[in-house]
Design an enzyme around this catalytic site. Structure first.
Site, short mmCIF file in Angstrom:
data_model
loop_
_atom_site.label_atom_id
_atom_site.label_comp_id
_atom_site.label_asym_id
_atom_site.label_seq_id
_atom_site.Cartn_x
_atom_site.Cartn_y
_atom_site.Cartn_z
CB CYS A 127 -33.20 16.38 -0.21
SG CYS A 127 -32.10 15.67 1.10
NE ARG A 150 -39.14 17.86 -0.87
CZ ARG A 150 -39.92 16.71 -1.55
NH1 ARG A 150 -41.04 17.25 -2.01
NH2 ARG A 150 -39.14 15.62 -1.70
CD1 TRP A 167 -34.56 17.39 7.20
CD2 TRP A 167 -33.71 15.21 6.70
NE1 TRP A 167 -34.83 16.61 8.08
CE2 TRP A 167 -34.35 15.26 8.10
CE3 TRP A 167 -33.16 13.87 6.49
CZ2 TRP A 167 -34.54 14.17 8.93
CZ3 TRP A 167 -33.36 12.86 7.46
CH2 TRP A 167 -33.89 13.31 8.57
CG ASN A 197 -34.99 13.49 -2.10
OD1 ASN A 197 -34.57 13.04 -1.04
ND2 ASN A 197 -36.11 13.84 -2.33
N GLY A 198 -32.38 11.29 -1.46
CA GLY A 198 -32.41 9.54 -1.24
C GLY A 198 -31.15 9.40 -0.55
CD GLU A 201 -52.23 14.13 14.84
OE1 GLU A 201 -51.69 13.28 14.68
OE2 GLU A 201 -52.26 15.04 14.15
CE LYS A 210 -49.59 17.63 14.14
NZ LYS A 210 -50.14 16.50 13.46
CD GLU A 240 -45.60 17.32 14.22
OE1 GLU A 240 -44.72 16.54 13.25
OE2 GLU A 240 -46.79 17.24 13.87
CG HIS A 293 -52.46 0.13 33.91
ND1 HIS A 293 -52.80 -1.09 34.88
CD2 HIS A 293 -53.83 0.29 33.32
CE1 HIS A 293 -54.01 -1.40 34.73
NE2 HIS A 293 -54.72 -0.72 34.19
CE LYS A 309 -47.06 18.50 5.08
NZ LYS A 309 -47.66 18.26 6.28
C1 F6R Z 1 -46.83 14.91 11.86
C2 F6R Z 1 -46.65 14.57 10.63
C3 F6R Z 1 -45.91 13.26 10.27
C4 F6R Z 1 -46.44 12.77 9.04
C5 F6R Z 1 -45.86 11.15 8.88
C6 F6R Z 1 -46.10 10.48 7.44
O1 F6R Z 1 -47.27 16.25 11.87
O2 F6R Z 1 -46.97 15.32 9.53
O3 F6R Z 1 -46.02 12.23 11.38
O4 F6R Z 1 -47.80 12.19 9.27
O5 F6R Z 1 -44.34 11.43 8.25
O6 F6R Z 1 -46.33 11.36 6.55
P1 F6R Z 1 -47.25 10.86 5.24
O7 F6R Z 1 -48.72 10.91 5.66
O8 F6R Z 1 -46.98 12.07 4.06
O9 F6R Z 1 -47.00 9.55 4.64
#
Ligand code: F6R
Length: 613
Positions: free
Chosen positions: A2, A27, A73, A99-100, A486, A490, A493, A509, A608
């Site tokens: 949010c 966000r 959100w 927010n929360g 990673e 990517k 998501e 395995h 985000k």
């Molecule tokens: C993936 C991504 C998330 C963040 C995770 C932690 O692309 O962005 O997996 O890495 O939510 O976020 P931070 O780094 O802000 O603690």
């Protein structure tokens, strides 16, 4: 998650709030709303994008020089117009954005229902505004005092802003475990979840601390108090070091692409002033202050989530390999709930782009309670984790707006590499000659990243070849195993293709059962340690007709004869390969997502900064 933006001052609030909500879109959210005061309070809210809210409001009246806005959100209650914020109190006098999560909302709701309150939405937020109303009317308190007393009865996390039509000269904001920033303009105030909506109006900000409540008034007054003790606090005004261009796409189709292309610069920025190969030194300011404690640590524990956890895994390889300090890497969400053994002999490293991830912040608090020294590797300046840690280093990547993290990942890995090198030298774990060699090569990394970016057309072509496949497997060994994780994250998501990352040798395995002619297998196969082993792994995939896309070192002639596609990256020292090998994987997932028509910057369901558990 949010986003909040609020305004009080001489200007029309609506355009400022809408622009602010657009800035907060990155966000992640599923509905948006605004409340405006102009003699009375009007609330407009809509499921969907900020643009849908703007279209809806365009035919209505939207005057007023005070207002609050929100992107939601969904947590409690599905995303719809009713559950969207702002929420009114029962008497329509107050309006609130939040927010929360209010964890004890159910108990509070039942008690309020007994007092005759009726609720329109399924949200925890509406319970909070009714609670404030109940306290305000029963005890006849000014707004800020009613909010403060209500918050002492709330369990959970919140950043809130409240507006009262009977006290129209002020806005009240408060925070606990969720960020809130006050922007100080010329005769005006803003409140927001982060600095992005403020930057075009002012660079003077106050980051509200946990458990603080602020009142900003039209007459210029500002007061901050502690929620529990009512004690007045002296605010500290920060100067923002951020330019508006950093928040624009600058000609790219998506922020993610812009951020991928920024990496030669952001990696160089993370190194700037911290490395000097000619004089043979690496220095991290944050480490300097606590070096005595760090040198005697019995182990490091890295706590992070998602992509930041992946960079933490690379950190484990780097620190153990170069500095010979034992490292454990933990998901912050697991660490905080599993009664871990942490003592004052441990150093906990918290890694976070946003600096607001609820689980990572809670892990920091836990580590502090247990007496560990806590070091932060963070991007967002002034964020909660940056402020909660004992010491730390910023990665200086600038605002990362694309939800899929790219430049923050390489910034974190750069910082962890500097940290490993610094500790290796100070602890005498590495010869001066080897140290010099590594440093000289590390300085070349930004140029080598630029060379990998120049492979974009080839990567786009490969993306076209596999864009319709429903699954993908990513394999890597050693330093490149976390890169495989990673790469898979990517792809998942932003393109919604199911993908798994695995250590290449683990394939036998289990995952090998998945391989057939429909399965793209992306293998990071640079030519340093365990090269022969990874060549064997590729043969095993080909024997089962998998489609192999291999990331290889320039000049590799073995794998190009076996793999379906090879993407060459420049040669470098083994510990630095992740900074190069991750780039093609970022571009591959970007192009696949675009080809599949996905919204790259705002993928479904994702936020985000994950400010709830
Ligand atoms: C993936 C991504 C998330 C963040 C995770 C932690 O692309 O962005 O997996 O890495 O939510 O976020 P931070 O780094 O802000 O603690």
């Amino acid at each position: 998650m949010c986003g909040i933006v609020a305004y009080i001052g001489p200007k029309e609030a609506y355009p400022l709030l809408m622009k602010g909500l657009q800035r907060l879109e990155y966000r992640g959210y599923d509905s948006a709303g605004v409340a405006l005061f102009n003699g009375d309070i009007r609330v407009y809210k809509k499921k969907g994008k900020v643009q849908e809210l703007a279209d809806y409001v365009s035919t209505l009246s939207y005057e007023g020089t005070m207002g609050i806005g929100h992107t939601r959100w969904a947590t409690h209650g599905e995303p719809d117009d009713i559950n969207a914020h702002p929420h009114f109190s029962g008497n329509r006098r107050l309006v609130l954005v939040h927010n929360g999560i209010i964890e004890n909302y159910d108990v509070l709701k039942k008690a309020l229902e007994k007092e005759g309150h009726h609720f329109e939405s399924q949200t925890d937020t509406e319970v909070l505004v009714h609670l404030i109303e109940e306290i305000q009317t029963r005890e006849n308190l000014p707004l800020e005092e009613a909010v403060r007393v209500a918050l002492t009865r709330v369990v959970g996390a919140y950043a809130i802003v409240v507006m009262d039509k009977q006290e129209p000269g002020k806005l009240v904001g408060a925070r606990k475990a969720s960020p809130l920033v006050i922007g100080i303009g010329e005769g005006e105030y803003f409140l927001a979840s982060d600095a992005t909506p403020l930057i075009e109006h002012t660079k003077k900000v106050i980051y509200l601390n946990d458990q603080e409540i602020a009142v900003v008034e039209r007459n210029g007054d500002l007061q901050i108090k502690k929620i529990d003790s009512n004690e007045v606090q002296t605010p500290f005004i920060h100067e923002l070091d951020m330019e508006i261009e950093a928040l624009e796409k600058g000609g790219y189709d998506y922020f993610m692409l812009k951020e991928i292309y920024e990496q030669p610069d952001t990696i160089a920025d993370a190194m700037r002033g911290r490395i000097n190969p000619r004089e043979n030194w690496v220095r991290l300011g944050g480490l300097e202050k606590i070096y005595e404690q760090i040198a005697n640590a019995q182990r490091f524990i890295i706590a992070a989530c998602g992509t930041s956890w992946h960079s933490g895994l690379i950190g484990e390889y780097l620190i153990e390999d170069l500095a010979r300090i034992p490292v454990e890497v933990e998901y912050a969400s697991e660490l905080r709930y599993r009664n871990p053994i942490i003592t004052d002999k441990d150093v906990v490293i918290a890694i976070s782009q946003s600096g607001e991830t609820a689980d990572t912040l809670a892990a920091v608090e836990l580590a502090k309670e247990k007496g560990a020294l806590v070091y932060g590797i963070v991007n967002v300046v002034g964020s909660s984790i940056a402020r909660a840690t004992d010491s730390g280093s910023y990665i200086h990547a600038g605002p990362e707006i694309g939800v899929a993290s790219t430049k923050a990942f390489t910034g974190q890995v750069t910082l962890l590499t500097l940290m490993a090198l610094d500790l290796a030298q100070r602890r005498g774990e590495i010869s001066e000659t080897r140290f010099q060699e590594l440093l000289t090569e590390f300085k070349n990394i930004p140029d080598k990243v630029q060379k990998v970016l120049e492979k974009n057309q080839q990567i786009k072509y490969i993306a076209g070849e596999i864009q319709d496949k429903p699954n993908a497997l990513y394999l890597g060994r050693g330093y490149n195993f976390p890169v495989a994780l990673e790469g898979a994250l990517k792809l998942k998501e932003i393109s919604y293709i199911h993908a798994e990352g695995y250590p290449a040798a683990e394939m036998k395995h289990g995952p090998i059962a998945l391989i057939d002619e429909q399965m793209p297998v992306i293998v990071i196969a640079t030519n340093r340690s365990a090269y022969d082993k990874i060549v064997s792994n590729i043969q095993e995939v080909k024997a089962r007709k998998g489609i192999v896309i291999a990331i290889v070192t320039e000049g590799d002639e073995t794998i190009s004869h076996i793999a379906d596609h090879t993407i060459e990256i420049p040669d470098t020292e083994e510990p630095f390969t992740p900074l190069l090998s991750v780039i093609p994987l970022q571009l591959l997932s970007y192009y696949i997502a675009v080809m599949r028509g996905c919204n790259v910057d705002q993928p479904r369901n994702l936020a985000k900064s994950v400010t709830v558990e």
